[in-house]
Design a protein around this motif. Structure first.
Motif, short mmCIF file in Angstrom:
data_model
loop_
_atom_site.label_atom_id
_atom_site.label_comp_id
_atom_site.label_asym_id
_atom_site.label_seq_id
_atom_site.Cartn_x
_atom_site.Cartn_y
_atom_site.Cartn_z
N LEU A 169 3.27 -6.56 -0.46
CA LEU A 169 2.82 -5.81 0.72
C LEU A 169 3.97 -5.07 1.41
CD1 LEU A 169 0.43 -8.45 2.39
CD2 LEU A 169 -0.07 -6.76 0.62
N GLY A 170 5.14 -5.09 0.81
CA GLY A 170 6.32 -4.50 1.44
C GLY A 170 6.42 -3.00 1.31
N PRO A 171 7.63 -2.44 1.60
CA PRO A 171 7.78 -0.99 1.69
C PRO A 171 8.19 -0.28 0.39
CG PRO A 171 9.76 -2.05 2.51
CD PRO A 171 8.81 -3.16 2.12
N THR A 172 8.54 -1.04 -0.65
CA THR A 172 9.10 -0.40 -1.84
C THR A 172 8.01 0.02 -2.82
OG1 THR A 172 9.41 -2.52 -2.96
CG2 THR A 172 11.22 -1.73 -1.60
N LYS A 173 8.41 0.81 -3.83
CA LYS A 173 7.45 1.34 -4.79
C LYS A 173 6.78 0.25 -5.61
CE LYS A 173 9.48 5.95 -5.33
NZ LYS A 173 10.10 6.91 -6.28
N ASP A 174 7.47 -0.87 -5.83
CA ASP A 174 6.86 -1.93 -6.63
C ASP A 174 5.97 -2.86 -5.81
OD1 ASP A 174 8.81 -3.23 -5.23
OD2 ASP A 174 9.86 -4.05 -6.96
N ASP A 175 5.84 -2.59 -4.50
CA ASP A 175 4.90 -3.34 -3.67
C ASP A 175 3.54 -2.64 -3.74
OD1 ASP A 175 6.57 -5.42 -2.58
OD2 ASP A 175 7.59 -3.86 -1.43
N LEU A 176 2.69 -3.14 -4.64
CA LEU A 176 1.48 -2.37 -4.98
C LEU A 176 0.18 -3.16 -4.86
CD1 LEU A 176 1.19 -3.81 -7.96
CD2 LEU A 176 2.75 -1.99 -8.66
N THR A 177 0.22 -4.35 -4.28
CA THR A 177 -0.97 -5.20 -4.28
C THR A 177 -2.17 -4.53 -3.59
OG1 THR A 177 0.40 -7.19 -4.28
CG2 THR A 177 -1.88 -7.44 -3.58
N LYS A 178 -1.96 -4.06 -2.36
CA LYS A 178 -3.10 -3.50 -1.63
C LYS A 178 -3.56 -2.16 -2.23
CE LYS A 178 0.20 -2.06 1.94
NZ LYS A 178 0.66 -2.36 3.31
N ASP A 179 -2.63 -1.41 -2.83
CA ASP A 179 -3.01 -0.15 -3.47
C ASP A 179 -3.95 -0.42 -4.65
OD1 ASP A 179 -0.67 1.98 -2.38
OD2 ASP A 179 -0.05 -0.11 -2.48
N VAL A 180 -3.57 -1.41 -5.48
CA VAL A 180 -4.36 -1.73 -6.66
C VAL A 180 -5.73 -2.27 -6.26
CG1 VAL A 180 -4.53 -3.28 -8.65
CG2 VAL A 180 -2.37 -2.11 -8.16
N LEU A 181 -5.77 -3.15 -5.28
CA LEU A 181 -7.05 -3.74 -4.86
C LEU A 181 -7.96 -2.68 -4.24
CD1 LEU A 181 -8.75 -6.29 -4.65
CD2 LEU A 181 -7.74 -6.68 -2.39
#
Length: 416
Positions: free
Chosen positions: A71-83
Motif C-alpha cells: 500500500l506504499g508509495p513505490t512502483k512495486d506497491d500494487l495491491t490496491k491497484d490489482v484488486l
C-alpha cells in the motif's frame, strides 16, 4: 455466521527471506480469538499477474480475504491497484489520508514527493481504515459476497489498525456476534510448567474466558479472552478469572498486556519520586540500558558504573581490598558494598548491584551462573539476592538484569 478467512501476504522481501512474516502469525491468532477460521496463508511477490491469480484462487474458497503489504508509495506497491482492476472498480483519493500525509511532511520540514500522494488512494466506496501510526490507510471492501481487507505491511501499522479499526468493522458487519476482550497477565519468577501446574484445572475446564499460556524470555504470560454480548459482561468474566488465577499465583504477577519489568519499575520510581543508580559487573551495563530505554528515565536514573575489573571496584566504587581479597568479587559482601557505595557516589535513593559469573568458565572457583544482586535503600538494610542461573552467557546476563528489576519491583510495591 461462520466465516472462512484467508491471508495473502504481498511482498517479494517475504519470499526472499529478508523479513519474517509476523503479520500472518498475528492475524491468525487474532482471527482465531474472534472465532473466524483461517484455512490458507499465501505469500506472493510484487508481481501483478501472480497477485491477481492468487486473489482469484482466494475468491473461490474464502469469505474474508485479507491482503497485507503493497500500500506504499513505490512502483512495486500494487495491491490496491490489482484488486481494483480485478473487481472492475477504481481508486480515488481519500482527503483525510491526504491531509495526514501532507501534515507529516510539513512536521518533518521535508518536501512531499509526488509518489507519496499514491498512499492516499483507496478503492472507491470502500470503508477506509485509519492509519494512526503511518501514512497509508487500509480499507475494507465488500463485493459479491466477499469481504476484502487491505492492511499496510509494517507490523507497527498493521497491528493497531487491525485491533482498532478492523475488529469494530467486522463486528458491525455481523461477522462477529460477540463482544470479545482479551487481557494479558504477566508473571516473572515462575516457570511455564509450574504456572500451568498451579492452574491446570482452570486450563483443562476453560470455556469462557479461555486461557492461553505463553512462555517468553524468562517470564510467562497468560492471555485471557472472554466473549459476551456486551463489553461490560466480557470485562466481568475477565475480572473473575483473573482473581481466581491471582489467588493462586499472584505473588509472581507483575503487570498487564504490553508492559515490562523495566516499565513497571520506572513507573513506581517516578510515582514515589525516587532516583536509582546501578553498579554492574557481569551485566556490563545491561540493567542501565534496559532502564534508559523507557521514556522519562532521566527523571529516575542518576547513572551507573560498570565495574568489570577488581581495580575499578576498588578505586571507583570503593569496595575494600579486604573484601576483594578474602571474599572475592563474586560474593554477597562485594554485592552489598557495590550497591551501597554506588548509591552514595551517585547521590541516589536506591543503589542496585550485579556481580557474578556469566561464563563460559568458572571465576574465583565459583560456578557459571553464580550471581549476587544487591539492593540498597537509603536508611534501610541492604538486601542481597544470591542466584544460581543456567543458560548461555548472554542468557545469564539477561536473566540477572531482569531478576534485578523483579526484586526491585517487589520492594517498591511493599506498603502499597
Amino acid at each position: 455466521m461462520e466465516v472462512n478467512a484467508e491471508i495473502i501476504s504481498v511482498g517479494s522481501e517475504l519470499l526472499l527471506g529478508q523479513i519474517c512474516n509476523t503479520n500472518a502469525q498475528f492475524l491468525s491468532k487474532e482471527l482465531a480469538i474472534l472465532g473466524i477460521n483461517v484455512y490458507y496463508h499465501t505469500g506472493v511477490g510484487d508481481n501483478p499477474e501472480r497477485l491477481k491469480k492468487i486473489i482469484i484462487q482466494a475468491q473461490e474458497r474464502s469469505d474474508l480475504i485479507i491482503l497485507t503489504g503493497g500500500l506504499g508509495p513505490t512502483k512495486d506497491d500494487l495491491t490496491k491497484d490489482v484488486l481494483a482492476e480485478l473487481l472492475n472498480t477504481k481508486l480515488v483519493y481519500n482527503q483525510e489520508a491526504m491531509n495526514r500525509i501532507e501534515a507529516y511532511f510539513k512536521t518533518v520540514n521535508r518536501a512531499m514527493t509526488e509518489n507519496n500522494r499514491k498512499q492516499a488512494l483507496v478503492i472507491k466506496d470502500s470503508y477506509v481504515l485509519e492509519n494512526k501510526t503511518g501514512m497509508a490507510p487500509g480499507m475494507a471492501y465488500s463485493h459479491e459476497g466477499k469481504i476484502y481487507i487491505l492492511l499496510p505491511g509494517p507490523p507497527k501499522e498493521l497491528q493497531p489498525m487491525f485491533l482498532d479499526e478492523v475488529r469494530p468493522f467486522l463486528h458491525e458487519q455481523g461477522i462477529i456476534s460477540n463482544f470479545i476482550l482479551s487481557r494479558v497477565l504477566r508473571f516473572y519468577g515462575i516457570g511455564e510448567a509450574q504456572l500451568e501446574a498451579d492452574i491446570e484445572d482452570l486450563i483443562v475446564s476453560q470455556t469462557n474466558p479461555s486461557i492461553a499460556p505463553l512462555a517468553g524470555d524468562g517470564e510467562v504470560t497468560l492471555r485471557l479472552t472472554a466473549k459476551s454480548k456486551t463489553e461490560q459482561e466480557s470485562e466481568k468474566l475477565l475480572d473473575e478469572m483473573e482473581k481466581t488465577i491471582l489467588d493462586r499465583v499472584g505473588r509472581y504477577f507483575y503487570g498487564y498486556d504490553n508492559t515490562s519489568l523495566p516499565i513497571e519499575v520506572s513507573k513506581l520510581l517516578s510515582k514515589k519520586n525516587l532516583r536509582i543508580a546501578c553498579a554492574e559487573s557481569l551485566t556490563g551495563g545491561l540493567f542501565a540500558q534496559l532502564l534508559t530505554q523507557v521514556s522519562g528515565a532521566g527523571m529516575i536514573f542518576n547513572g551507573g558504573i560498570v565495574s568489570y575489573t577488581n581495580e575499578v571496584k576498588n578505586k571507583v566504587l570503593n569496595v575494600s581490598q579486604k573484601i576483594l581479597d578474602e571474599e572475592g568479587a563474586v560474593s554477597s559482601e562485594c554485592a552489598k558494598a557495590m550497591a551501597e557505595n554506588v548509591r552514595k557516589i551517585l547521590n541516589a535513593d536506591i543503589g542496585i548491584s550485579f556481580t557474578g559469573v556469566a561464563g563460559p568458565t568458572k571465576s574465583e572457583g565459583k560456578e557459571v551462573g553464580t550471581v549476587f544482586i544487591g539492593i540498597a535503600f537509603k536508611n534501610k538494610e541492604t538486601i542481597i539476592y544470591p542466584l544460581d542461573l543456567i543458560g548461555s552467557r548472554d542468557a545469564i546476563r539477561s536473566r540477572s538484569a531482569y531478576n534485578g528489576f523483579y526484586y526491585l519491583l517487589k520492594h517498591l510495591r511493599k506498603g502499597e
